[in-house]
Design a protein around this motif. Structure first.
Motif, PDB file in Angstrom:
ATOM      1  N   ALA A 290       0.826  -1.199   0.000  1.00  0.00           N
ATOM      2  CA  ALA A 290       0.000   0.000   0.000  1.00  0.00           C
ATOM      3  C   ALA A 290       0.861   1.251   0.000  1.00  0.00           C
ATOM      4  O   ALA A 290       2.031   1.241   0.399  1.00  0.00           O
ATOM      5  CB  ALA A 290      -0.913   0.003   1.221  1.00  0.00           C
ATOM      6  N   ALA A 291       0.287   2.335  -0.440  1.00  0.00           N
ATOM      7  CA  ALA A 291       0.967   3.627  -0.389  1.00  0.00           C
ATOM      8  C   ALA A 291       1.312   3.970   1.053  1.00  0.00           C
ATOM      9  O   ALA A 291       0.547   3.708   1.974  1.00  0.00           O
ATOM     10  CB  ALA A 291       0.063   4.705  -0.983  1.00  0.00           C
ATOM     11  N   GLY A 292       2.488   4.529   1.259  1.00  0.00           N
ATOM     12  CA  GLY A 292       2.878   4.995   2.581  1.00  0.00           C
ATOM     13  C   GLY A 292       3.363   3.920   3.523  1.00  0.00           C
ATOM     14  O   GLY A 292       3.389   4.135   4.730  1.00  0.00           O
ATOM     15  N   GLU A 293       3.766   2.742   3.010  1.00  0.00           N
ATOM     16  CA  GLU A 293       4.303   1.717   3.898  1.00  0.00           C
ATOM     17  C   GLU A 293       5.659   1.237   3.411  1.00  0.00           C
ATOM     18  O   GLU A 293       6.064   1.469   2.278  1.00  0.00           O
ATOM     19  CB  GLU A 293       3.345   0.537   4.030  1.00  0.00           C
ATOM     20  CG  GLU A 293       3.276  -0.390   2.840  1.00  0.00           C
ATOM     21  CD  GLU A 293       2.606  -1.720   3.195  1.00  0.00           C
ATOM     22  OE1 GLU A 293       2.942  -2.285   4.251  1.00  0.00           O
ATOM     23  OE2 GLU A 293       1.772  -2.187   2.406  1.00  0.00           O
ATOM     24  N   VAL A 294       6.371   0.564   4.319  1.00  0.00           N
ATOM     25  CA  VAL A 294       7.687   0.006   4.019  1.00  0.00           C
ATOM     26  C   VAL A 294       7.624  -1.500   4.229  1.00  0.00           C
ATOM     27  O   VAL A 294       7.185  -1.969   5.279  1.00  0.00           O
ATOM     28  CB  VAL A 294       8.784   0.613   4.918  1.00  0.00           C
ATOM     29  CG1 VAL A 294      10.143   0.030   4.562  1.00  0.00           C
ATOM     30  CG2 VAL A 294       8.806   2.132   4.788  1.00  0.00           C
ATOM     31  N   LEU A 295       8.051  -2.251   3.224  1.00  0.00           N
ATOM     32  CA  LEU A 295       8.122  -3.701   3.304  1.00  0.00           C
ATOM     33  C   LEU A 295       9.581  -4.110   3.231  1.00  0.00           C
ATOM     34  O   LEU A 295      10.290  -3.771   2.278  1.00  0.00           O
ATOM     35  CB  LEU A 295       7.344  -4.343   2.148  1.00  0.00           C
ATOM     36  CG  LEU A 295       7.456  -5.869   2.015  1.00  0.00           C
ATOM     37  CD1 LEU A 295       6.756  -6.555   3.192  1.00  0.00           C
ATOM     38  CD2 LEU A 295       6.882  -6.352   0.691  1.00  0.00           C
ATOM     39  N   ALA A 296      10.063  -4.846   4.239  1.00  0.00           N
ATOM     40  CA  ALA A 296      11.428  -5.366   4.248  1.00  0.00           C
ATOM     41  C   ALA A 296      11.398  -6.838   3.859  1.00  0.00           C
ATOM     42  O   ALA A 296      10.680  -7.629   4.471  1.00  0.00           O
ATOM     43  CB  ALA A 296      12.059  -5.200   5.625  1.00  0.00           C
ATOM     44  N   ILE A 297      12.166  -7.200   2.846  1.00  0.00           N
ATOM     45  CA  ILE A 297      12.304  -8.595   2.427  1.00  0.00           C
ATOM     46  C   ILE A 297      13.597  -9.127   3.020  1.00  0.00           C
ATOM     47  O   ILE A 297      14.685  -8.619   2.728  1.00  0.00           O
ATOM     48  CB  ILE A 297      12.319  -8.719   0.897  1.00  0.00           C
ATOM     49  CG1 ILE A 297      11.035  -8.153   0.299  1.00  0.00           C
ATOM     50  CG2 ILE A 297      12.496 -10.178   0.475  1.00  0.00           C
ATOM     51  CD1 ILE A 297      11.034  -8.116  -1.224  1.00  0.00           C
ATOM     52  N   THR A 298      13.487 -10.136   3.877  1.00  0.00           N
ATOM     53  CA  THR A 298      14.648 -10.663   4.586  1.00  0.00           C
ATOM     54  C   THR A 298      14.754 -12.172   4.372  1.00  0.00           C
ATOM     55  O   THR A 298      13.860 -12.804   3.814  1.00  0.00           O
ATOM     56  CB  THR A 298      14.553 -10.364   6.087  1.00  0.00           C
ATOM     57  OG1 THR A 298      13.432 -11.090   6.644  1.00  0.00           O
ATOM     58  CG2 THR A 298      14.370  -8.878   6.357  1.00  0.00           C
ATOM     59  N   GLY A 299      15.847 -12.754   4.856  1.00  0.00           N
ATOM     60  CA  GLY A 299      16.054 -14.188   4.764  1.00  0.00           C
ATOM     61  C   GLY A 299      17.498 -14.508   4.437  1.00  0.00           C
ATOM     62  O   GLY A 299      18.294 -13.624   4.113  1.00  0.00           O
TER      63      GLY A 299
END
Length: 495
Positions: A290-299
């Motif tokens: 969504a607009a205005g969010e931060v998604l961190a992809i980890t692993g």
């Protein structure tokens, strides 16, 4: 780097620190005997390794470069590790004994026939280190040896280096921004001054004691001093960070953006991703951005994080499942991002690759920043204003006329982020955005990404930087399994 007077004795373990652009990588290259000529740089004064000029002492030093791609030579993993020992004219049996031992030491559990171009960034970093360890050099030179590694892998590599130093008595000079990892191993801390000479030449204890405040103020990382960025005011309407498409009101946090129903931009259902058609590295991924969010992809390394990021950025087609751009992002274009033309991507999704050099096109830093806005046919005055703002914010203004390829690793990373920001995309996809940053650069990048989120764009970051995740209040998507697990099953080796 200039005016440096420094003596390193045999067996010392030196942690080489300094602000971005101070010359740390240049000094390592000089010690390894690979600095010289118009293309690689110039040297003045005297530099000796074991009493000889570095060119005459080649073979005594082993260098792990900041960019592992620049160090890969052979097409297969085993041959690449064997390249150094082969050039030392070791017996064949000894060579392959060293190859196996070095790869095992750095946690690289791959078949020797694995193609090097199929490795993840973290796997390439391990491979580069294995190739140097297999040579058993008297002087070990490491330039950000764990920058692309997951936390567990970074510890594994640090322990492998410590074991080699313990067993061989070799000397080590280590450039690293993850200073906590190496602090106990170091016997000496040397800090370069960008203006020339040294800021400090001291013990680890004194560096975190009486010198801590001064070094931190100069942007030098010290253990326990990785701080989140200070709050930044909401950007003005003329900011280079404001999305070019009207966005919802800025969200106070990632959680509030989702709770208040920030405009949906991108959705995946049962998504499978692959670098090569027919070979999925991840499947069954469901996510909404969504607009205005931060998604961190980890692993862990090798599970497909970068491949997923490139797919979300519209640069790779999905291997399976669905990836759909919502109307607020598509803005009249087809709902499949991978079918968009480059100009359509510019204002919708901006991508920052793991290796910054892979996306540089301009002859100067200023020209590089102007490429995207120019492609959008923005007015010249608007382009210059955007470029000037980004140059100042990311401390690149003194380098505006320099070639992007001549910058330090940290400066290249900041430039690559700035090129994506220059077109004001609705989604920003970044692969290891804080790689190679000193404390000042890290805080400024965090502040910039927070402004992007506040302005209503979404941020996707592939990262091992836990402090970055915390500072941005990111939602986390952790990947497991993936390429390493598949390879282990194929070869019968447990990873």
């Amino acid at each position: 780097m200039s005016g440096l007077d420094l003596r390193i004795d045999a067996g010392e373990r030196v942690l080489l620190l300094g602000p971005s652009g101070a010359g740390k990588s240049t000094l390592l290259a000089a010690l390894a005997g690979v600095l010289g000529g118009d293309e690689d740089g110039q040297a003045e004064g005297e530099l000796l390794v074991a009493g000889r000029r570095p060119l005459e002492a080649r073979g005594l030093a082993g260098l792990v470069l900041q960019d592992p791609d620049a160090q890969m030579i052979m097409a297969r993993a085993g041959d690449d590790t064997a390249f150094g020992p082969e050039n030392l004219a070791l017996p064949r049996g000894e060579i392959w004994h060293r190859v196996a031992r070095a790869q095992r030491a750095v946690g690289l559990h791959l078949d020797f026939d694995r193609e090097t171009h199929r490795l993840s960034g973290g796997q390439k970093q391990r491979l580069a280190l294995a190739g140097v360890l297999a040579m058993r050099p008297e002087l070990l030179l490491l330039d950000e040896p764990t920058a692309n590694l997951d936390p567990e892998g970074a510890i594994e590599v640090r322990d492998a280096v410590a074991a080699v130093l313990r067993d061989t008595g070799a000397t080590a000079v280590i450039v690293e921004h993850r200073v906590e990892l190496w602090w106990e191993l170091a016997t000496r801390v040397v800090v370069l001054d960008p203006a020339g000479g040294l800021l400090a030449d001291t013990t680890p204890e004194r560096a975190v004691g009486e010198l801590a405040a001064e070094l931190s103020a100069r942007g030098v990382w010290l253990p326990g001093r990785r701080l989140a960025a200070a709050p930044i005011p909401t950007p003005s309407a003329t900011s280079a960070l404001t999305p070019s498409v009207s966005a919802p009101a800025p969200a106070a946090s990632t959680e509030s953006a989702r709770r208040d129903g920030g405009s949906p931009l991108l959705s995946a259902r049962g998504l499978a991703v692959a670098r090569q058609r027919g070979t999925s590295v991840q499947a069954g991924i469901d996510l909404d951005l969504a607009a205005g969010e931060v998604l961190a992809i980890t692993g862990p390394n090798g599970v497909g994080k970068s491949t997923l990021a490139l797919t979300l950025a519209g640069l790779l087609p999905p291997e399976g499942g669905e990836l759909v751009a919502h109307p607020d992002l598509a803005d009249g274009a087809a709902p499949a991002p991978w079918r968009w033309r480059s100009r359509q991507l510019l204002t919708r999704i901006g991508a920052v690759f793991q290796n910054p050099e892979h996306q540089f096109l301009g002859s100067t830093v200023r020209a590089e920043l102007a490429i995207g806005p120019s492609e959008l046919r923005r007015p010249r005055a608007e382009i210059e204003a955007r470029v000037d703002e980004l140059l100042e914010r990311l401390h690149l203004a003194p380098l505006a006329a320099a070639s992007p390829f001549s910058l330090s690793g940290g400066q290249k990373r900041r430039l690559s982020v700035a090129t994506a920001l220059a077109t004001r995309p609705r989604i920003l996809v970044l692969d290891e955005p804080t790689f190679g940053q000193d404390a000042t650069g890290w805080r400024e990048l965090v502040a910039l990404l927070d402004e992007v989120r506040e302005a209503g764009s979404a941020v996707v970051a592939v990262t091992h930087d836990r402090e970055l995740i915390a500072a941005l209040g990111a939602r986390e998507l952790r990947l497991d399994g993936g390429a390493d697990a598949v390879q282990a099953a194929d070869t019968g080796v447990r990873s």
